[in-house]
Design a protein around this motif. Structure first.
Motif, PDB file in Angstrom:
ATOM      1  N   TYR A  55      -0.710  -1.538  -7.041  1.00 30.70           N
ATOM      2  CA  TYR A  55       0.205  -1.600  -6.001  1.00 30.70           C
ATOM      3  C   TYR A  55       1.319  -2.683  -6.056  1.00 30.70           C
ATOM      4  N   SER A  58       4.257  -1.482  -8.092  1.00 32.78           N
ATOM      5  CA  SER A  58       5.535   0.144  -7.947  1.00 32.78           C
ATOM      6  C   SER A  58       6.170  -0.177  -6.609  1.00 32.78           C
ATOM      7  N   TRP A  60       6.952   0.807  -3.317  1.00 35.61           N
ATOM      8  CA  TRP A  60       7.114   2.322  -3.325  1.00 35.61           C
ATOM      9  C   TRP A  60       7.689   2.706  -2.709  1.00 35.61           C
ATOM     10  N   GLY A  63       8.628   0.659   0.934  1.00 40.81           N
ATOM     11  CA  GLY A  63       9.320   0.050   0.707  1.00 40.81           C
ATOM     12  C   GLY A  63      10.587  -0.320   0.481  1.00 40.81           C
ATOM     13  N   ALA A  86       1.842  -7.184   3.303  1.00 41.41           N
ATOM     14  CA  ALA A  86       1.446  -6.438   1.971  1.00 41.41           C
ATOM     15  C   ALA A  86       1.996  -6.543   0.944  1.00 41.41           C
ATOM     16  N   SER A  87       3.488  -7.577   0.891  1.00 43.02           N
ATOM     17  CA  SER A  87       3.604  -7.622   0.364  1.00 43.02           C
ATOM     18  C   SER A  87       4.322  -6.384  -1.280  1.00 43.02           C
ATOM     19  N   GLY A  88       3.218  -6.244  -1.857  1.00 46.25           N
ATOM     20  CA  GLY A  88       3.075  -5.531  -3.092  1.00 46.25           C
ATOM     21  C   GLY A  88       3.742  -7.031  -3.706  1.00 46.25           C
ATOM     22  N   ILE A  91       9.111  -6.497  -3.140  1.00 43.20           N
ATOM     23  CA  ILE A  91      10.928  -6.260  -2.966  1.00 43.20           C
ATOM     24  C   ILE A  91      10.848  -6.491  -1.586  1.00 43.20           C
ATOM     25  N   GLU A 108      -0.179 -11.166   0.838  1.00 38.50           N
ATOM     26  CA  GLU A 108      -1.578 -10.132   0.274  1.00 38.50           C
ATOM     27  C   GLU A 108      -2.413 -10.481   0.008  1.00 38.50           C
ATOM     28  N   ILE A 109      -3.043  -9.563  -0.232  1.00 46.27           N
ATOM     29  CA  ILE A 109      -4.923 -10.061  -0.628  1.00 46.27           C
ATOM     30  C   ILE A 109      -4.952  -9.432  -2.411  1.00 46.27           C
ATOM     31  N   ASP A 134      -5.094 -12.660   4.623  1.00 42.33           N
ATOM     32  CA  ASP A 134      -5.315 -10.991   5.285  1.00 42.33           C
ATOM     33  C   ASP A 134      -4.630 -11.676   7.035  1.00 42.33           C
ATOM     34  N   LEU A 136      -4.100  -9.709   9.516  1.00 44.42           N
ATOM     35  CA  LEU A 136      -4.169  -8.852  10.323  1.00 44.42           C
ATOM     36  C   LEU A 136      -4.429  -9.044  11.495  1.00 44.42           C
ATOM     37  N   GLY A 149       6.563  -2.872   4.287  1.00 43.67           N
ATOM     38  CA  GLY A 149       6.835  -1.836   3.761  1.00 43.67           C
ATOM     39  C   GLY A 149       5.541  -0.816   3.097  1.00 43.67           C
ATOM     40  N   ASP A 150       5.522   0.836   3.632  1.00 44.43           N
ATOM     41  CA  ASP A 150       4.710   1.453   3.160  1.00 44.43           C
ATOM     42  C   ASP A 150       3.151   0.920   2.900  1.00 44.43           C
ATOM     43  N   TYR A 153      -0.562   3.476   4.083  1.00 44.82           N
ATOM     44  CA  TYR A 153      -0.706   3.861   2.866  1.00 44.82           C
ATOM     45  C   TYR A 153      -2.468   5.394   2.830  1.00 44.82           C
TER      46      TYR A 153
HETATM   47  C1  SAM Z   1       1.185   0.247  -0.918  1.00 41.32           C
HETATM   48  S1  SAM Z   1       1.195  -1.139  -1.452  1.00 41.32           S
HETATM   49  C2  SAM Z   1       3.472  -1.543  -0.782  1.00 41.32           C
HETATM   50  C3  SAM Z   1       3.965  -1.847  -1.131  1.00 41.32           C
HETATM   51  C4  SAM Z   1       5.200  -3.365  -0.945  1.00 41.32           C
HETATM   52  N1  SAM Z   1       5.025  -3.425   0.828  1.00 41.32           N
HETATM   53  C5  SAM Z   1       5.790  -1.993  -1.406  1.00 41.32           C
HETATM   54  O1  SAM Z   1       6.402  -1.237  -0.424  1.00 41.32           O
HETATM   55  O2  SAM Z   1       6.259  -1.775  -2.341  1.00 41.32           O
HETATM   56  C6  SAM Z   1       0.121  -1.693   0.145  1.00 41.32           C
HETATM   57  C7  SAM Z   1       0.247  -3.532  -0.167  1.00 41.32           C
HETATM   58  O3  SAM Z   1      -1.163  -3.128   0.367  1.00 41.32           O
HETATM   59  C8  SAM Z   1      -1.501  -4.788   0.247  1.00 41.32           C
HETATM   60  N2  SAM Z   1      -3.057  -5.260   1.002  1.00 41.32           N
HETATM   61  C9  SAM Z   1      -3.781  -4.124   2.108  1.00 41.32           C
HETATM   62  N3  SAM Z   1      -4.685  -5.001   2.379  1.00 41.32           N
HETATM   63  C10 SAM Z   1      -3.740  -6.026   3.176  1.00 41.32           C
HETATM   64  C11 SAM Z   1      -4.191  -6.961   4.218  1.00 41.32           C
HETATM   65  N4  SAM Z   1      -5.158  -6.788   4.998  1.00 41.32           N
HETATM   66  N5  SAM Z   1      -2.834  -7.606   3.887  1.00 41.32           N
HETATM   67  C12 SAM Z   1      -2.349  -7.920   3.547  1.00 41.32           C
HETATM   68  N6  SAM Z   1      -2.149  -7.553   1.692  1.00 41.32           N
HETATM   69  C13 SAM Z   1      -2.642  -5.766   2.132  1.00 41.32           C
HETATM   70  C14 SAM Z   1      -2.147  -4.015  -0.952  1.00 41.32           C
HETATM   71  O4  SAM Z   1      -2.804  -4.908  -2.266  1.00 41.32           O
HETATM   72  C15 SAM Z   1      -0.819  -3.478  -1.991  1.00 41.32           C
HETATM   73  O5  SAM Z   1      -0.538  -4.377  -2.404  1.00 41.32           O
END
Ligand code: SAM
Length: 225
Positions: A55, A58, A60, A63, A86-88, A91, A108-109, A134, A136, A149-150, A153
Motif C-alpha cells: 500500500y 500508491s 491513496w 492521503g 498508517a502513513s503508507g 505522503i 506503520e505496521i 500498532d 491503535l 489519510g485513507d 479502507y
Molecule cells: C490505504 S493505505 C493509506 C496509506 C497513506 N496514509 C496514504 O494515504 O497514501 C493504509 C495503510 O495502513 C497501514 N496500516 C494498517 N493497519 C495499521 C495499523 N494498525 N497501524 C499502522 N498502520 C496500519 C497499512 O500498512 C497501509 O500502509
C-alpha cells in the motif's frame, strides 16, 4: 525484511518504482509503483513468503486530500507535534513536515512502508520519524495533531481506527481525516473541511472515485458515539 526495491528506485523499468509526481500535491514526489500488483508479486517472489499488499507504493486519494489540505492550511500543523496514522508512503507526514510541524511521527505496521517513508522523506528534504508500531489501542501518543489519510479502507481496520480517532479527539488533539468515503466513515461527529476531485495513482479501484474529502472529528460528539 529490507526493501531492496527502493535501493533501485531510480530504475523504474527494472523494479516498477519511480520517483513520481503526486496529482493533488505537485509540491511532492514519491516513490510509487507503476503497477502495484506486479510490484507485490515481485516482492513476494523475492521474499519467498506472503507479504502484505504494498500500500506504501500508491498515493491513496484520502492521503492526497489530507496532504493538500495541510499544505493549504499550514496553521493546522505548524509549530505542533503530529502523528500520522498508517502513513503508507509517508505522503501525509511529509506534507505536515513541509507545512512546519515541529516533529512528525509516521506510524506503520508494514516494515516495507517504514523503508518507503524514510526514502520519500529524504527525497522531499524533510524530517519524519517512522515508527513501526500498532498504536491503535492508544489515543495518539500525546501528539497535538493526529492525521489519518485513507485509513478507513477495510472494515476490520476501520473498526479499530474509528475509536482510536475518537479517543484522540476526546483528549484534545486536532484530528483530521482524509477519506473518499469507502463506506466506513464514523456516523457522527464529522465536520467537512474540504473536498477535492479524486486523482488516484496506482490503485485500480480508486479510478471509480470522483471525490475525496477532509474531515475533522468533533470531540464533544465523539464522547457520545
Ligand atoms: C490505504 S493505505 C493509506 C496509506 C497513506 N496514509 C496514504 O494515504 O497514501 C493504509 C495503510 O495502513 C497501514 N496500516 C494498517 N493497519 C495499521 C495499523 N494498525 N497501524 C499502522 N498502520 C496500519 C497499512 O500498512 C497501509 O500502509
Amino acid at each position: 525484511m529490507t526493501l531492496n526495491a527502493l535501493d533501485h528506485s531510480h530504475a523504474p523499468g527494472m523494479d516498477q518504482l519511480a520517483l513520481s509526481p503526486v496529482p493533488l500535491v505537485p509540491e511532492m514526489r514519491l516513490f510509487l509503483a507503476e503497477d502495484a500488483i506486479v510490484l507485490w508479486a515481485r516482492l513476494e517472489a523475492a521474499a519467498g513468503v506472503p507479504l502484505p499488499a504494498p500500500y506504501w507504493a500508491s498515493a491513496w486519494v484520502g492521503g492526497q486530500a489530507l496532504a493538500r489540505y495541510v499544505l493549504d492550511h499550514p496553521e493546522s500543523v505548524a509549530g505542533r507535534s503530529v502523528l500520522d496514522l498508517a502513513s503508507g508512503s509517508g505522503i501525509v507526514a511529509i506534507a505536515a513536515a513541509m507545512a512546519g510541524a515541529t516533529d512528525v511521527t509516521a506510524t506503520e505496521i508494514d516494515p516495507n512502508a517504514i523503508v518507503a517513508i524514510r526514502a520519500n522523506a529524504e527525497a522531499n528534504s524533510v524530517t519524519v520519524t517512522p515508527l513501526e508500531e500498532d498504536v491503535l489501542d492508544g489515543d495518539g501518543r500525546g501528539a497535538d495533531v493526529v492525521l489519518a489519510g485513507d485509513v478507513l479502507y477495510d472494515e476490520s481496520v476501520a473498526d479499530r481506527v474509528r475509536p482510536f480517532l475518537l479517543r484522540a479527539a476526546q483528549r484534545g488533539a486536532l484530528v483530521l481525516l482524509g477519506d473518499p468515503d469507502r463506506g466506513h466513515l464514523p456516523a457522527v461527529a464529522l465536520d467537512l473541511m474540504a473536498s477535492y476531485t479524486a486523482q488516484g495513482v496506482g490503485t485500480p479501484e480508486d479510478s471509480l472515485l470522483r471525490q475525496t474529502n477532509v474531515f475533522t472529528l468533533r470531540p464533544r460528539s465523539a464522547a457520545r458515539e
